[in-house]
Design a protein around this motif. Structure first.
Motif, short mmCIF file in Angstrom:
data_model
loop_
_atom_site.label_atom_id
_atom_site.label_comp_id
_atom_site.label_asym_id
_atom_site.label_seq_id
_atom_site.Cartn_x
_atom_site.Cartn_y
_atom_site.Cartn_z
N ASN A 79 25.55 -48.35 13.69
CA ASN A 79 25.52 -47.50 15.11
C ASN A 79 24.80 -46.56 15.00
O ASN A 79 23.93 -46.05 15.80
N GLU A 80 24.98 -45.52 13.93
CA GLU A 80 24.18 -44.52 13.90
C GLU A 80 22.60 -44.74 13.70
O GLU A 80 21.75 -44.08 14.37
N GLY A 104 17.36 -48.08 24.91
CA GLY A 104 18.08 -48.91 23.93
C GLY A 104 18.03 -50.51 24.83
O GLY A 104 17.80 -51.42 24.04
N VAL A 117 21.41 -45.89 17.36
CA VAL A 117 21.05 -44.65 18.20
C VAL A 117 20.03 -43.98 17.69
O VAL A 117 19.04 -43.71 18.65
N HIS A 118 19.99 -43.64 16.35
CA HIS A 118 18.56 -42.89 16.00
C HIS A 118 17.21 -43.49 16.21
O HIS A 118 16.35 -42.86 16.81
N HIS A 144 27.85 -50.33 24.50
CA HIS A 144 27.92 -49.88 23.42
C HIS A 144 26.91 -50.12 22.41
O HIS A 144 26.21 -51.36 22.53
N VAL A 145 26.33 -49.23 21.57
CA VAL A 145 25.22 -49.66 20.85
C VAL A 145 25.22 -50.87 20.10
O VAL A 145 24.42 -51.63 19.54
N LYS A 197 19.16 -32.46 20.46
CA LYS A 197 17.94 -33.38 20.98
C LYS A 197 16.64 -32.71 21.27
O LYS A 197 15.59 -33.38 20.61
N GLU A 241 18.46 -43.02 28.19
CA GLU A 241 19.63 -44.03 27.93
C GLU A 241 19.33 -45.47 28.17
O GLU A 241 19.78 -46.63 27.74
N GLU A 294 16.56 -43.29 19.87
CA GLU A 294 16.16 -41.82 20.22
C GLU A 294 14.69 -41.46 19.64
O GLU A 294 13.74 -40.87 20.40
#
Length: 556
Positions: free
Chosen positions: A359-360, A497, A363-364, A69-70, A457, A494, A367
């Motif tokens: 978390n957002e 991260g 993730v950003h 999990h991030v 994406k 993936e 990315e």
């Protein structure tokens, strides 16, 4: 010194830096630890996909973290581990944490007896965000305490920016202050803002029936190139008179001007006593401050919080004899420790910033790193001559983040109507040069919602590429297969991260090494001075919170 120095602000750490020997031992422990991980430190992450950088990391680590999990990834730089992770991974993370200087805000009243913070009024704090206000309130109280105890004639705010710190020291604490910055615009802003603040204080004083003659303004100066010699020259300037004037000078002017006779600057009859202060003095500027403190007898104390380690100059065999930003100390120079550009970049990573990311946001960020690495593949394929110049495309994260928020506001994710949408609907908005997508999307064994995310994406990646090419002064060509490159590399996205989280775990260790080197440089001067590292800010508000505070023994 009445205030005294008590402790070093890092009592929770197994290592100490209270003596030169202990500081060097800590640095050597860091050097021994990071040596096997040079592949993580020195890796050019823009080549993540090209060089398949993840393959250099323990396979068991990557397999464990790729589905993590991030939130747990973002906690790795803070030393948090999950019990089901491999023992070797947990040891790496915990050792990294144990070697990093503690960031919990020190009990300043205990370490600096007599310290007392004052809340700034709305006039002085105008324009400051919460972070800046916190920093200025805490640091100005420390500087004022030390300067008052030393009976200093003046405080020099090095890298003053818009003058927030200088103005608080001048108007609130009544010190004579010289604000130095490389940007003439900042000097003009400082002077204009000081005049506005002066009007407020003058009105308050007149209401009290007192004279305003003693109201002082910080003096602003512009140095195009600030050197140790330039900073030392300021020790011959008295700031006791004519504080309303603004003087702007350059490094070249210093060689042409006799400061003793310069207009508005008078020579003091007594030996000057100065305190140097710098709030997040960038790159080598912090180094210049520390060298000036050591070399200039008139400078009795220095309070420095550094930043921008990526901009530090570093000792190499081809620049021997040049005074570099790292290493400063004889001990580290003798050890042969070399951080390199990537290592100094990594030292800027803050565990607190990672931990406080939602978390957002995490993730950003991952990315964006994936987009940049995939964009590097575009450059290698279509613009190989540009790659050789090590191009920088700047920060494009904010624009992409705003775009995603706008799109999220227009439609919620995976409504039933999207679940029922045809595959042709999913690709309807793609540009002409992405025709291959229509032939391959049906190969995915995924739901329409997952396909929509993949399309989203890709569209963001295409925007990233177009923006990146524009920043490099290049044209987007019709035959540039953005989609093909993205689809070739997305299966490995993936891994970005986990890879970055492991690298970031080394960031606080590398910053600690830089800070300890600076402290050791001061400690190597012998008993003529005393120095300490002290975390003075709330790390959640200001992660770059460790100050170097030093004074000359016997200074009064």
């Amino acid at each position: 010194m009445a205030t005294g120095f008590r402790g070093n602000g890092s009592s929770s750490c197994k290592y100490k830096c209270d003596t030169a020997a202990n500081t060097l031992q800590w640095i050597k422990a860091i050097a021994d630890f990071i040596r096997p991980y040079s592949f993580l430190i020195n890796a050019p992450v823009v080549n993540f996909f090209k060089d398949r950088l993840w393959e250099a990391v323990d396979e068991e680590w990557m397999e464990c973290l790729r589905k993590e999990h991030v939130k747990n990834l973002l906690l790795i730089p803070s030393g948090a581990v999950q019990e089901y992770w491999p023992d070797s991974l947990k040891k790496f993370i915990r050792t990294s944490r144990s070697l990093a200087f503690g960031r919990e805000q020190a009990d300043l009243q205990m370490v600096l007896p007599g310290w007392c913070i004052a809340s700034l009024n709305t006039v002085l704090s105008q324009g400051m965000n919460q972070k800046k206000k916190h920093e200025v309130e805490v640091l100005s109280a420390i500087i004022s305490l030390i300067a008052s105890d030393l009976k200093s004639h003046a405080i020099v705010d090095v890298g003053a920016g818009q003058g927030y710190l200088a103005q608080v020291l001048s108007f609130h604490y009544k010190h004579s202050v010289l604000a130095i910055d490389a940007c003439s615009h900042h000097g003009n802003v400082t002077s204009a803002r000081s005049e506005r603040i002066k009007k407020y204080y003058s009105a308050q004083i007149r209401k009290s029936g007192l004279e305003t003659n003693n109201l002082r303004l910080p003096k602003a100066m512009t140095f195009r190139v600030l050197s140790v010699d330039a900073l030392k020259s300021l020790a011959n300037i008295s700031l006791q008179d004519d504080h309303a004037d603004k003087t702007s000078v350059t490094g070249d002017d210093l060689e042409k001007t006799n400061w003793q006779e310069s207009k508005g600057l008078c020579s003091s009859g007594k030996e000057p006593s100065m305190v140097l202060a710098g709030l997040h003095a960038c790159g080598d500027l912090s180094v210049i401050m520390l060298r000036t403190f050591v070399e200039c007898k008139e400078v009795k104390a220095v309070i420095n919080i550094g930043c921008c380690y990526n901009l530090l100059s570093e000792y190499e065999s081809d620049n021997e004899g040049v005074q570099n930003g790292f290493p400063m100390s004889f001990g580290v120079k003798s050890s042969g420790l070399f951080l390199g550009k990537s290592g100094r970049d990594l030292a800027c990573q803050s565990a607190e910033r990672w931990r406080n990311l939602e978390n957002e946001g995490g993730v950003h960020n991952f990315e964006l790193h994936a987009f940049r690495a995939a964009f590097q593949m575009v450059l290698y394929k279509y613009c190989p001559e540009v790659v050789a110049t090590c191009p920088s495309v700047g920060r494009q994260g904010k624009a992409l983040r705003r775009r995603k928020k706008r799109e999220a506001a227009l439609s919620s994710q995976c409504h039933e109507d999207k679940l029922e949408a045809s595959q042709s609907d999913l690709i309807g908005g793609l540009p002409d040069n992405s025709n291959a997508f229509s032939h391959t999307i049906s190969d995915y064994g995924s739901t329409p919602c997952e396909q929509a995310k993949s399309v989203d994406k890709y569209l963001l990646f295409e925007k990233f590429c177009q923006s990146g090419l524009n920043r490099l002064g290049l044209q987007s060509l019709q035959d540039m297969d953005y989609y093909g490159i993205w689809m070739d590399n997305e299966p490995f996205a993936e891994l970005i991260g986990p890879y970055w989280s492991l690298r970031a775990a080394l960031g606080p260790v590398l910053e600690t090494c830089i800070l300890l080197d600076r402290l050791l440089f001061l400690q190597e001067q012998g008993e003529s001075l005393e120095a300490m590292l002290l975390p003075i800010f709330d790390p959640d508000l200001s992660p770059r919170n460790v100050a170097i505070i030093a004074r000359k023994v016997g200074a009064t």
